[in-house]
Design a protein around this motif. Structure first.
Motif, mmCIF file in Angstrom:
data_model
loop_
_atom_site.group_PDB
_atom_site.id
_atom_site.type_symbol
_atom_site.label_atom_id
_atom_site.label_comp_id
_atom_site.label_asym_id
_atom_site.label_seq_id
_atom_site.Cartn_x
_atom_site.Cartn_y
_atom_site.Cartn_z
ATOM 1 N N CYS A 81 3.805 -0.288 1.293
ATOM 2 C CA CYS A 81 3.116 -1.411 0.671
ATOM 3 C C CYS A 81 2.913 -1.131 -0.814
ATOM 4 O O CYS A 81 2.321 -0.116 -1.190
ATOM 5 N N CYS A 84 -1.339 -1.554 -1.667
ATOM 6 C CA CYS A 84 -2.303 -0.485 -1.396
ATOM 7 C C CYS A 84 -1.660 0.888 -1.334
ATOM 8 O O CYS A 84 -2.361 1.897 -1.295
ATOM 9 N N CYS A 118 1.679 -5.408 2.580
ATOM 10 C CA CYS A 118 1.200 -5.413 3.963
ATOM 11 C C CYS A 118 0.361 -6.675 4.205
ATOM 12 O O CYS A 118 0.058 -7.421 3.270
ATOM 13 N N CYS A 121 -2.778 -6.936 2.023
ATOM 14 C CA CYS A 121 -2.498 -7.164 0.600
ATOM 15 C C CYS A 121 -1.883 -8.547 0.354
ATOM 16 O O CYS A 121 -2.156 -9.170 -0.665
HETATM 17 ZN ZN ZN Z 1 -1.263 -2.881 1.693
#
Ligand code: ZN
Ligand code: ZN
Length: 125
Positions: A81, A84, A118, A121
């Motif tokens: 991701c 994050c 992800c 996010c």
């Molecule tokens: Zn993420």
């Protein structure tokens, strides 16, 4: 040695609680909630031992610190991701990679890394 045993046990439970490959500092953050007082040197030592014992395997993604995950999982790939920075397991595989090869080439192995956002996010922005 009781202390070392319980700290090592805490590090193993980190990997039993999550499927996600973990960096040493991610392992430390979770292990500290299970075994207060555990330090990064202990984490590194346990990760090395557990890898030698083939309980863990190293996950290497381009440009990333080494991560670790449980050994013996079936064939899978990883999603990184870009929001994050966490890495997630992806079930399944890209089929037909052999078709990309020039004539006469034989494929022995492959690495596939997916990048994006992800679920957390992608809904945050
Ligand atoms: Zn993420
Ligand atoms: Zn694959």
């Amino acid at each position: 040695m009781q202390r070392n045993t319980s700290q090592r046990r805490a590090i193993q439970s980190v990997f039993e609680r999550t499927e996600q490959p973990q960096t040493p500092s991610e392992v430390l953050a979770i292990a500290q909630t299970l075994a207060p007082g555990i330090g990064i040197a202990t984490v590194y030592r346990a990760l090395k031992e557990l890898t030698q014992e083939q309980w863990l395997v190293i996950v290497e993604l381009p440009g990333q610190p080494q991560r670790y995950e449980r050994a013996g999982k079936h064939h899978h790939h990883h999603f990184h991701c870009q929001g994050c920075g966490q890495v997630f397991d992806i079930d399944g595989c890209a089929r037909g990679l052999e078709k990309l090869l020039p004539a006469g080439f034989k494929l022995a192995a492959h690495e596939v890394v997916l990048y994006g956002q992800c679920a957390t996010c992608s809904t945050a922005g």
